[in-house]
Design a protein around this motif. Structure first.
Motif, short mmCIF file in Angstrom:
data_model
loop_
_atom_site.label_atom_id
_atom_site.label_comp_id
_atom_site.label_asym_id
_atom_site.label_seq_id
_atom_site.Cartn_x
_atom_site.Cartn_y
_atom_site.Cartn_z
N ARG A 162 0.83 -1.21 0.00
CA ARG A 162 0.00 0.00 0.00
C ARG A 162 0.86 1.26 0.00
N SER A 163 2.05 1.17 0.62
CA SER A 163 2.95 2.33 0.62
C SER A 163 3.50 2.62 -0.77
N LEU A 164 3.45 1.62 -1.65
CA LEU A 164 3.89 1.80 -3.03
C LEU A 164 2.78 2.34 -3.93
N GLY A 165 1.58 2.49 -3.37
CA GLY A 165 0.47 3.05 -4.13
C GLY A 165 -0.47 2.03 -4.73
N TYR A 166 -0.43 0.78 -4.23
CA TYR A 166 -1.28 -0.29 -4.78
C TYR A 166 -2.14 -0.88 -3.66
#
Length: 376
Positions: free
Chosen positions: A183-187
């Motif tokens: 989620r920290s990678l934007g997914y």
């Protein structure tokens, strides 16, 4: 393959509160299951006083693990970073697998998420009972945490559930870390853990190449056998996927049958994988299996410890496949029978000792005869 309704699983059925909306709805639809489920609800739960294995000091070790997991359930989903990091699917898959193993997973696989991996409706948590499951993630990351062999070989005593509950915690934590990271990678990413699954980890693990499903209906890995607790993270992060790996488990299970013969509740069949009508036959009798759990106060584990793949046998570790090789399977089964020789010999009475050594010689087990003499 059809999808499964979580409301029909034994873990959901056994905990419907009499008089609740979930209770009334389920038994209106399945009245034939009401009596046996009511009977189970009158029994003490796992790790509770009144079960065969209960110990006021040791049983709470396992119970506390399940309480901890209950408290972290809300963390399975979370906010996604607004900016996506562009990734290479092949490189990212390697990163994810390495990251999971760094936190303790011993096996990791990735597959595209299929409809039959996903439950149709929720049932384990009564507040979510009956909600349709909608999961539009494309990929599933599945990982296995090893159960300690010595603890599992004490099945069905309290050591077993202390170990299984620990591995549930291990899998939950790895899933949390992976999902937070993704989620920290934007997914988008969701952790699927005990009491909060939207998917069926065993089917995902099979398709991701971690293992196969044998006679005991549990995922069996070639190196760890059934001594794995599975966790799953689903996501839309682009990932390179793995495939199913056939190492001949079906042929092995056809000859072996040790899990069925050692099952204390006779919940496993000794028959072929498919019956004469073509129906799948290697299924657990869920009612008799779970009733035995409630009597014991542990999740039993006898079928796990009985499986030769769970016992670190050199014959199994050195083989690439058992497919179509009955002689190799028989050799592995013989080795499995002699594995615990040292402990067995110490228990033998003198009048049986010579007969035991004769049996060893028949199977050309000279090293076993020598070890037996040393132990005497």
């Amino acid at each position: 393959m059809h999808r499964t309704d979580e409301r029909e699983t034994m873990f959901a059925r056994a905990h419907y509160t009499p008089g609740s909306e979930a209770y009334e709805d389920y038994y209106k639809r399945f009245p034939e299951k009401k009596n046996i489920d009511d009977s189970m609800r009158h029994r003490p739960d796992l790790c509770q006083e009144g079960t065969m294995t209960y110990n006021e000091v040791n049983s709470p070790m396992a119970a506390s693990a399940f309480m901890f997991m209950r408290d972290i359930l809300p963390l399975c989903e979370g906010e996604v970073a607004p900016e996506k990091v562009e990734v290479n699917p092949v490189t990212m898959a390697k990163r994810i697998k390495g990251f999971a193993k760094h936190y303790g997973a011993v096996a990791v696989g990735i597959t595209e998420l299929k409809d039959y991996h996903i439950y149709t409706h929720r049932g384990r948590i009564e507040s979510d009972y009956g909600k349709e499951v909608h999961l539009d993630h494309k990929y599933a990351i599945v990982f296995g945490c090893e159960l300690d062999n010595e603890m599992i070989n004490r099945s069905p005593m309290i050591c077993e559930v202390i170990e299984t509950s620990k591995s549930y915690v291990d899998a939950a934590i790895i899933g949390m870390i992976l999902s937070y990271y993704i989620r920290s990678l934007g997914y988008e990413a969701r952790n699927h853990m005990d009491k909060n699954y939207l998917v069926m980890p065993t089917l995902i693990a099979k398709d991701a190449g971690i293992g196969d499903i044998g006679r005991n209906s549990i995922l069996t890995n070639k190196d760890y056998g059934s001594r794995l607790k599975l966790g799953v993270v689903t996501t839309n992060l682009p990932l390179d996927v793995d495939g199913y790996k056939d190492f001949g488990l079906e042929d092995f299970c056809n000859l072996c049958k040790k899990c069925a013969h050692n099952c204390p509740s006779h919940s496993l069949t000794v028959g072929p994988k498919f019956d004469e009508l073509g129906q799948y036959n290697w299924q657990v009798d869920r009612e008799t299996c779970y009733t035995k759990w409630r009597y014991l106060g542990t999740d039993c584990g006898m079928c796990i410890s009985a499986c030769p793949f769970s016992q670190n046998l050199e014959t199994i570790k050195n083989a690439e496949t058992f497919k179509g090789d009955d002689e190799l399977i028989k050799k592995a089964l013989i080795d499995s029978c002699f594995q615990n020789l040292q402990e067995v010999v110490l228990l033998l009475k003198d009048e049986y000792f010579l007969a035991f050594m004769s049996i060893c010689k028949i199977f050309n087990k000279d090293r076993c005869v020598s070890m037996a003499r040393l132990q005497r």
